[in-house]
Design a protein around this motif. Structure first.
Motif, PDB file in Angstrom:
ATOM      1  N   GLU A 384       0.636  -1.267  -0.029  1.00  0.00           N
ATOM      2  CA  GLU A 384      -0.100   0.061  -0.096  1.00  0.00           C
ATOM      3  C   GLU A 384       0.491   1.299   0.175  1.00  0.00           C
ATOM      4  N   LEU A 385       2.099   1.117   0.592  1.00  0.00           N
ATOM      5  CA  LEU A 385       3.084   2.293   0.393  1.00  0.00           C
ATOM      6  C   LEU A 385       3.767   2.366  -0.712  1.00  0.00           C
ATOM      7  N   GLY A 386       3.722   1.319  -1.527  1.00  0.00           N
ATOM      8  CA  GLY A 386       4.401   1.461  -2.815  1.00  0.00           C
ATOM      9  C   GLY A 386       5.720   0.630  -2.847  1.00  0.00           C
ATOM     10  N   LEU A 387       5.882   0.007  -1.656  1.00  0.00           N
ATOM     11  CA  LEU A 387       7.273  -0.706  -1.237  1.00  0.00           C
ATOM     12  C   LEU A 387       7.106  -2.124  -1.683  1.00  0.00           C
ATOM     13  N   SER A 388       8.214  -2.518  -2.184  1.00  0.00           N
ATOM     14  CA  SER A 388       8.278  -3.963  -2.657  1.00  0.00           C
ATOM     15  C   SER A 388       8.979  -4.897  -1.497  1.00  0.00           C
ATOM     16  N   LEU A 389       7.996  -5.882  -1.230  1.00  0.00           N
ATOM     17  CA  LEU A 389       8.654  -6.901  -0.142  1.00  0.00           C
ATOM     18  C   LEU A 389       8.337  -8.318  -0.813  1.00  0.00           C
ATOM     19  N   GLU A 390       9.821  -9.078  -0.924  1.00  0.00           N
ATOM     20  CA  GLU A 390       9.567 -10.319  -1.324  1.00  0.00           C
ATOM     21  C   GLU A 390       9.576 -11.518  -0.056  1.00  0.00           C
ATOM     22  N   ILE A 391       8.618 -12.172  -0.172  1.00  0.00           N
ATOM     23  CA  ILE A 391       8.614 -13.252   1.012  1.00  0.00           C
ATOM     24  C   ILE A 391       9.645 -14.430   0.653  1.00  0.00           C
ATOM     25  N   VAL A 392      10.709 -14.834   1.483  1.00  0.00           N
ATOM     26  CA  VAL A 392      11.598 -15.819   1.140  1.00  0.00           C
ATOM     27  C   VAL A 392      11.409 -16.961   2.295  1.00  0.00           C
ATOM     28  N   GLY A 393      11.211 -18.286   1.882  1.00  0.00           N
ATOM     29  CA  GLY A 393      10.943 -19.210   2.558  1.00  0.00           C
ATOM     30  C   GLY A 393      12.613 -19.574   3.057  1.00  0.00           C
ATOM     31  N   ASP A 394      12.506 -19.896   4.350  1.00  0.00           N
ATOM     32  CA  ASP A 394      13.949 -20.305   5.180  1.00  0.00           C
ATOM     33  C   ASP A 394      13.893 -21.482   6.115  1.00  0.00           C
ATOM     34  N   THR A 395      14.807 -21.588   6.704  1.00  0.00           N
ATOM     35  CA  THR A 395      14.899 -22.460   7.916  1.00  0.00           C
ATOM     36  C   THR A 395      15.690 -21.808   9.166  1.00  0.00           C
ATOM     37  N   TRP A 396      15.174 -22.059  10.305  1.00  0.00           N
ATOM     38  CA  TRP A 396      15.799 -21.319  11.536  1.00  0.00           C
ATOM     39  C   TRP A 396      17.331 -21.350  11.478  1.00  0.00           C
ATOM     40  N   ALA A 397      17.909 -22.748  11.117  1.00  0.00           N
ATOM     41  CA  ALA A 397      19.330 -22.775  11.100  1.00  0.00           C
ATOM     42  C   ALA A 397      19.938 -22.088  10.101  1.00  0.00           C
ATOM     43  N   ASN A 398      19.442 -21.866   8.970  1.00  0.00           N
ATOM     44  CA  ASN A 398      20.100 -20.953   7.865  1.00  0.00           C
ATOM     45  C   ASN A 398      19.896 -19.652   8.359  1.00  0.00           C
ATOM     46  N   VAL A 399      19.101 -19.136   8.939  1.00  0.00           N
ATOM     47  CA  VAL A 399      18.746 -17.636   8.949  1.00  0.00           C
ATOM     48  C   VAL A 399      19.698 -17.458  10.233  1.00  0.00           C
ATOM     49  N   THR A 400      19.744 -18.248  11.329  1.00  0.00           N
ATOM     50  CA  THR A 400      20.460 -17.721  12.409  1.00  0.00           C
ATOM     51  C   THR A 400      22.063 -17.782  11.923  1.00  0.00           C
ATOM     52  N   SER A 401      22.267 -18.781  11.039  1.00  0.00           N
ATOM     53  CA  SER A 401      23.852 -18.722  10.722  1.00  0.00           C
ATOM     54  C   SER A 401      24.068 -17.332   9.747  1.00  0.00           C
ATOM     55  N   SER A 402      23.138 -16.964   9.077  1.00  0.00           N
ATOM     56  CA  SER A 402      22.981 -15.828   8.257  1.00  0.00           C
ATOM     57  C   SER A 402      23.243 -14.607   8.848  1.00  0.00           C
ATOM     58  N   THR A 403      23.044 -14.494  10.211  1.00  0.00           N
ATOM     59  CA  THR A 403      22.932 -13.363  10.777  1.00  0.00           C
ATOM     60  C   THR A 403      24.486 -12.978  11.632  1.00  0.00           C
ATOM     61  N   ALA A 404      25.391 -13.589  10.973  1.00  0.00           N
ATOM     62  CA  ALA A 404      26.459 -13.685  11.573  1.00  0.00           C
ATOM     63  C   ALA A 404      27.267 -12.119  11.296  1.00  0.00           C
ATOM     64  N   SER A 405      27.041 -11.893  10.073  1.00  0.00           N
ATOM     65  CA  SER A 405      27.415 -10.321   9.632  1.00  0.00           C
ATOM     66  C   SER A 405      26.536  -9.456   8.830  1.00  0.00           C
ATOM     67  N   VAL A 406      26.629  -8.501   8.838  1.00  0.00           N
ATOM     68  CA  VAL A 406      25.542  -7.509   8.439  1.00  0.00           C
ATOM     69  C   VAL A 406      24.978  -7.772   7.036  1.00  0.00           C
ATOM     70  N   ASP A 407      26.243  -8.062   6.066  1.00  0.00           N
ATOM     71  CA  ASP A 407      25.843  -8.174   4.672  1.00  0.00           C
ATOM     72  C   ASP A 407      24.716  -9.561   4.569  1.00  0.00           C
ATOM     73  N   THR A 408      25.197 -10.448   5.453  1.00  0.00           N
ATOM     74  CA  THR A 408      24.424 -11.741   5.229  1.00  0.00           C
ATOM     75  C   THR A 408      23.168 -11.748   5.836  1.00  0.00           C
ATOM     76  N   THR A 409      22.775 -10.901   6.873  1.00  0.00           N
ATOM     77  CA  THR A 409      21.744 -10.865   7.495  1.00  0.00           C
ATOM     78  C   THR A 409      20.411 -10.308   6.680  1.00  0.00           C
ATOM     79  N   PRO A 410      19.404 -11.077   6.766  1.00  0.00           N
ATOM     80  CA  PRO A 410      18.240 -10.535   5.672  1.00  0.00           C
ATOM     81  C   PRO A 410      17.804  -9.115   6.147  1.00  0.00           C
ATOM     82  N   ASP A 411      17.277  -8.317   5.062  1.00  0.00           N
ATOM     83  CA  ASP A 411      16.527  -7.147   5.438  1.00  0.00           C
ATOM     84  C   ASP A 411      15.695  -7.404   6.664  1.00  0.00           C
ATOM     85  N   MET A 412      14.822  -8.368   6.584  1.00  0.00           N
ATOM     86  CA  MET A 412      13.791  -8.697   7.604  1.00  0.00           C
ATOM     87  C   MET A 412      13.768 -10.126   7.894  1.00  0.00           C
TER      88      MET A 412
END
Lengths: 521, 336
Positions: A384-412
């Motif tokens: 509604e705000l004209g912003l694009s948000l894509e939903i990405v299916g993931d796993t707990w293990a994968n996201v937690t490991s991706s949070t090790a650095s700023v670059d790999t941490t998801p937008d949300m």
């Protein structure tokens, strides 16, 4: 005789040959990954820790009360650095070996040297060599610096039978290989190692000699089977059939209605301390702009999600602490669903030169429906705000490991923060102090020196009233800067068979402490 | 035949290496890093980094892959991040459950598929034939996950004649571990009650897995029977006055089996793969449910080893299929 009657008759006849213990229940919750309480530390592990092991202190009830458990008492020096814990006399492990301060020293040193499991709560302030025996029953801990949550994290540490574990050490592994599938504790329930198969089953038998005694429970459970049930639908159907006595505590609105309509089961609801959060990567544009984050915070339909999708079965939680914990300021209203304000803040961000036209991504835990629903509502609001948000299916293990650095941490991304220990440090402290950057809890990469100072002062301050004020100040700033989107505090909803009595919920361990439970038959 | 067997067994090795490499790259290039998952929910950045270092996850990818190959060649598939036990032990624990389920499903699919397909081919364009074709298409189109839940609702919750989940009732002692196949072990040791329960628990998972297989085998058998019945040799036998039953039994049906047998071999691998979803619904403690958990927890060692085992099973079964074809058709045997 009809086929069904034949099958039932045959099955009943054969079942007569089963040898049932006096009182047996089947607990339909997840089994932990490995059984070493110093190596594994996650929510399912709490079931095993609470039943197979004891700690010096334990959380009991709701709100959770920190109760002296193996410890008879403790003292702390005026500077908050030296802590002495004295064991209750006469405690024995499940093999009959007396428990002494040597076991306490061994357990804490083993945990700290392994550097896994729940050690993260202690390693910043306690070195293995600073845990020592004072006498047969007393253990001394000398901290590197004052650490107010120290007592709160004590229940995380299971006391091991040092003699048994050392007997099973191989190549200096501190017995980890053996303890991954065995028990060496004093708990109220004794593991049957023959029945333990990861991802399949584990059985417990009551420890009649448990130090706490059983006088408070006239009809305790003698045998507990804990089969692994992967699918929620199978778990619910199993309860309705009478195959199991408990689901987990995460039932949705549709499931509670199903169970409440049955004759042999009911739903128990308990306010918990488990908050749901949409994390935003505060160091990645456009989320590095406060106005943009506020825009996002106003664009989420909180009441639509809580009242409509979840049927009002959770409580709105406006900030980074469960609303039922101390340290929450009463004057913070938080954000509500208000698209006018959202546009206002997005416009302000645009005027400040924030580029927000890129495709943003929100990561969900694909097997958890609520994360999908939240992402879709967030997507709708942003659309509604004209912003694009894509939903990405993931796993707990994968996201937690991706949070090790700023670059790999998801937008949300979306997750819950459960109660590992009952102290604001478990939530606001570890989520927003920049020293925890690189862990999943601090994955919004929020950085504010003023907040860091407040949280560190709160960690070192020993008076709870003073700590509460510090947390309140930090809370106000973090909410004002919309570091994340905080949604709700969980009301645990667990399906129980009607034969279960005296189920005692606690946010720590979700009530899987079998020693309080009675069986009506 | 022996040379053929040796040649095909040797050829499996590069296939498995390729499979491992592909799986390894997909896991690693997908950004997966199991260190955080292993470290647990209360880990500090230092703990995660130390685990990463211990596991060699900071090494270059070729080094990691080579290390894995060397260890795997010595039978060491590493420790599972989930169970904290050697992956080899986990697989040995769970493989029999998957094999039992897959074999029963395959027998079911073969018997029903060949029977329905052959009868549909013999009675071509009859109501039975049309029914088999429609049901076959429906069987192929049905999602096994959905079908499994429907079976649970009807036979466990509605009719209450079959157990909902697991391999035996909760708390029931399994038979002595001889083959790991409960049906076999319970029969061998005379534990008929256990056999009965194991059988009841097998019914719904096996039917779910076999559904698509029955349809596939039936369609291929039907086509082969129709083709054989219109072959020159069938026409000749009819012309010289052979009775219809004699034409069908030794000539038409035997020649028609080559194609379904190939499909049965391929289906064995497919059944092992489809066990991934079905085992989760029925809590069947096999490799499929183990693999699902391994994927969710970024358990690299477990994913790689299970992939290797499934690949090896697939390869061996395909060799057996080729050899069976040789036994059924002498022309094929000559080319081996």
């Amino acid at each position: 005789m009809k086929f069904r009657q034949f099958l039932l008759a045959a099955t009943t006849c054969l079942a007569g040959s089963m040898v049932h213990a006096q009182s047996t229940i089947v607990w339909g919750e997840s089994t932990p990954k490995g059984l070493d309480p110093h190596v594994v530390y996650d929510v399912p592990m709490q079931l095993f820790m609470l039943n197979a092991y004891d700690g010096l202190y334990r959380y009991v009830g709701n709100p959770p009360e920190l109760t002296a458990w193996l410890a008879d008492s403790h003292t702390v020096s005026e500077d908050g650095l030296t802590w002495d814990f004295t064991l209750k006399p006469g405690i024995t492990f499940t093999d009959g070996t007396p428990m002494t301060a040597d076991d306490v020293v061994y357990s804490f040193q083993r945990l700290l040297e392994l550097g896994q499991g729940p050690s993260g709560g202690l390693t910043p302030v306690l070195q293995p060599e600073n845990v020592s025996k004072v006498d047969d029953l007393t253990t001394r801990f000398v901290l590197d610096k004052p650490y107010a949550p120290f007592l709160a994290v004590i229940p995380l540490v299971s006391i091991l039978n040092s003699k048994v574990v050392m007997e099973h050490e191989v190549d200096g592994d501190k017995g980890t290989a053996w303890l991954a599938s065995h028990q060496a504790g004093s708990g109220a329930y004794i593991l049957d190692p023959e029945t333990y198969k990861p991802l399949e089953n584990v059985d417990f038998a009551r420890n009649e000699n448990h130090f706490y005694g059983w006088d408070d429970n006239p009809n305790p459970v003698d045998v507990v089977h804990v089969p692994t049930i992967s699918e929620n639908s199978t778990r619910i159907l199993s309860l309705l059939r009478g195959d199991i006595d408990s689901t987990d505590g995460y039932l949705g609105a549709d499931h509670t209605a199903q169970i409440e309509g049955s004759d042999n089961a009911h739903v128990q609801r308990d306010e918990s301390m488990r908050i749901m959060v949409i994390r935003m990567n505060n160091q990645k544009a456009p989320f590095d702009n406060v106005d943009f984050r506020k825009c996002i915070s106003y664009a989420f339909n909180y009441s639509g999600f809580i009242d409509v999708i979840l049927g009002g079965q959770v409580a709105r939680n406006v900030g980074p602490l469960p609303g039922n914990l101390w340290g929450v300021p009463e004057d913070v209203a938080g954000y509500s669903f208000d698209m006018d304000k959202a546009k206002e803040h997005c416009d302000a961000a645009r005027e400040a030169g924030v580029e927000m036209d890129r495709d943003m991504k929100i990561h969900i835990q694909a097997h958890l429906d609520q994360t999908t629903q939240v992402a879709q509502l967030m997507q709708q609001g942003m659309d509604e705000l004209g912003l694009s948000l894509e939903i990405v299916g993931d796993t707990w293990a994968n996201v937690t490991s991706s949070t090790a650095s700023v670059d790999t941490t998801p937008d949300m991304w979306i997750h819950w923060v459960s109660t590992y220990f009952v102290d604001p440090e478990n939530w606001i402290g570890q989520m927003y102090d920049s020293q925890f950057h690189g862990t999943w809890k601090a994955s919004s990469w929020y950085t504010n020196p003023e907040v860091d100072t407040l949280l560190r002062q709160a960690r070192e301050e020993t008076e709870q009233a003073a700590r509460a004020e510090l947390y309140k100040d930090a809370y106000r700033i973090i909410v004002d800067e919309a570091a994340d989107v905080w949604i709700y505090n969980t009301v645990a909803q667990r399906g129980l068979s009607n034969r279960i009595e005296n189920f005692k919920f606690s946010p720590v361990g979700s009530g899987a402490d079998f020693r309080w439970i009675s069986v009506s038959d | 035949m022996l040379l053929f067997l040796i040649r095909r067994l040797i050829l499996i090795i590069p296939v498995l290496l390729g499979l491992l490499l592909l799986t390894f790259l997909m896991l690693r290039l997908g950004g997966n890093d199991p260190a955080a998952a292993i470290a647990g929910d209360n880990a500090t950045p230092e703990m995660i980094e130390r685990i990463r270092e211990d596991l060699g996850l900071n090494d270059p990818l070729p080094v990691q892959f080579w290390d894995y190959l060397v260890r795997a060649a010595h039978g060491d598939f590493g420790v599972s991040a989930y169970s904290q036990r050697p992956v080899g032990i986990d697989i040995l624990d769970r493989l029999p459950a998957t094999l039992e389920l897959t074999i029963v499903a395959l027998v079911l699919a073969s018997v029903l598929g060949i029977t329905f397909g052959a009868l549909a081919g013999i009675w071509r364009n009859s109501i039975f034939d049309h029914t088999v074709r429609v049901v076959s298409v429906a069987g192929l189109a049905t999602a096994s996950f959905w079908f499994a839940i429907m079976l649970q609702l009807v036979f466990s919750m509605g009719l209450e004649i079959l157990p909902l989940r697991g391999r035996l009732p909760t708390g029931w002692t399994p038979p002595p571990d001889i083959t790991g196949l409960y049906l076999v072990d319970s029969l061998v040791t005379g534990q008929f009650a256990t056999f009965w329960y194991a059988f009841l628990h097998l019914v719904m998972p096996a039917v779910t897995i076999s559904l698509g297989g029955i349809a596939t085998i039936a369609r291929f058998t039907r086509s082969a029977v129709v083709a054989a019945m219109h072959s020159e040799y069938a026409a000749y036998e009819q012309a010289v006055g052979y009775p219809r039953r004699r034409i069908l039994m030794p000539y038409v049906l035997r020649n028609s089996l080559v194609t379904p047998v190939t499909q049965i071999g391929l289906l064995f691998g497919a059944f092992v793969s489809s066990a991934v979803a079905v085992e989760s619904v029925f809590d069947w403690p096999g490799l499929g449910s183990y693999l699902v958990e391994a994927i969710f927890t970024s358990d690299f060692n477990a994913v790689l080893a299970v992939t290797l085992v499934i690949g090896a099973i697939y390869g061996v079964v395909n060799i057996l299929v080729d050899m069976t074809q040789g036994l059924l058709d002498p022309r094929v045997a000559e080319t081996m």
